[in-house]
Design an enzyme around this catalytic site. Structure first.
Site, short mmCIF file in Angstrom:
data_model
loop_
_atom_site.label_atom_id
_atom_site.label_comp_id
_atom_site.label_asym_id
_atom_site.label_seq_id
_atom_site.Cartn_x
_atom_site.Cartn_y
_atom_site.Cartn_z
N HIS A 46 -9.17 26.22 20.96
CA HIS A 46 -10.62 26.32 21.06
C HIS A 46 -11.02 27.78 21.20
O HIS A 46 -10.19 28.65 21.46
CB HIS A 46 -11.16 25.51 22.25
N ALA A 47 -12.30 28.00 21.01
CA ALA A 47 -12.94 29.28 21.32
C ALA A 47 -14.16 28.94 22.16
O ALA A 47 -14.59 27.79 22.22
CB ALA A 47 -13.36 30.01 20.04
#
Length: 131
Positions: A46-47
């Site tokens: 994820h970011a």
């Protein structure tokens, strides 16, 4: 990579502190830790749209792959006096050694809306940011 202050000795033990926290490029709003992650499990993927983080391996080692959309880098965290700065809009993938404990200092409180969990969407948003 950020380096934290460490005091003490091998005879009495050590204290590592963010006392000189001016090296952290944000005000810390949340602290969390990850532990008991099996080595075969890859975490992250994820970011964050807005959240900045500093990741520290308190014990064991953590292999971190970062991707800003322009540049990919790999880091191995093994020293509890060093932390990896992860800016907003940076995709991460993490692998933990046996018995690894990760400490994370974050610039925001948790919000699921801040997470980008689809890599294709991350790439599109990162490309748009470059314009």
């Amino acid at each position: 990579m950020l380096t934290f202050h460490r005091a003490g000795s091998s005879g009495t033990g050590f204290i590592t502190s963010t006392q000189y926290a001016d090296a952290i490029p944000f005000e810390v709003k949340r602290v969390f830790w990850t532990q008991a992650t099996p080595p075969e499990v890859e975490r992250g993927h994820h970011a964050n749209m807005a959240t900045e983080e500093v990741l520290i391996a308190l014990s064991g080692s953590i292999h971190v792959l970062t991707d800003t959309g322009c540049e990919k880098q790999a880091f191995t965290l093994t020293d509890s006096t060093q932390g990896l700065y992860i800016p907003a809009m940076c995709w991460t993938e993490l692998r933990f050694s046996e018995e690894a404990v990760a400490l994370c200092l974050a610039s925001t409180d948790f919000s699921e809306a801040d997470y980008i969990r689809d890599y294709s969407r991350f790439k599109q948003l990162a490309a748009h940011q470059e314009l």
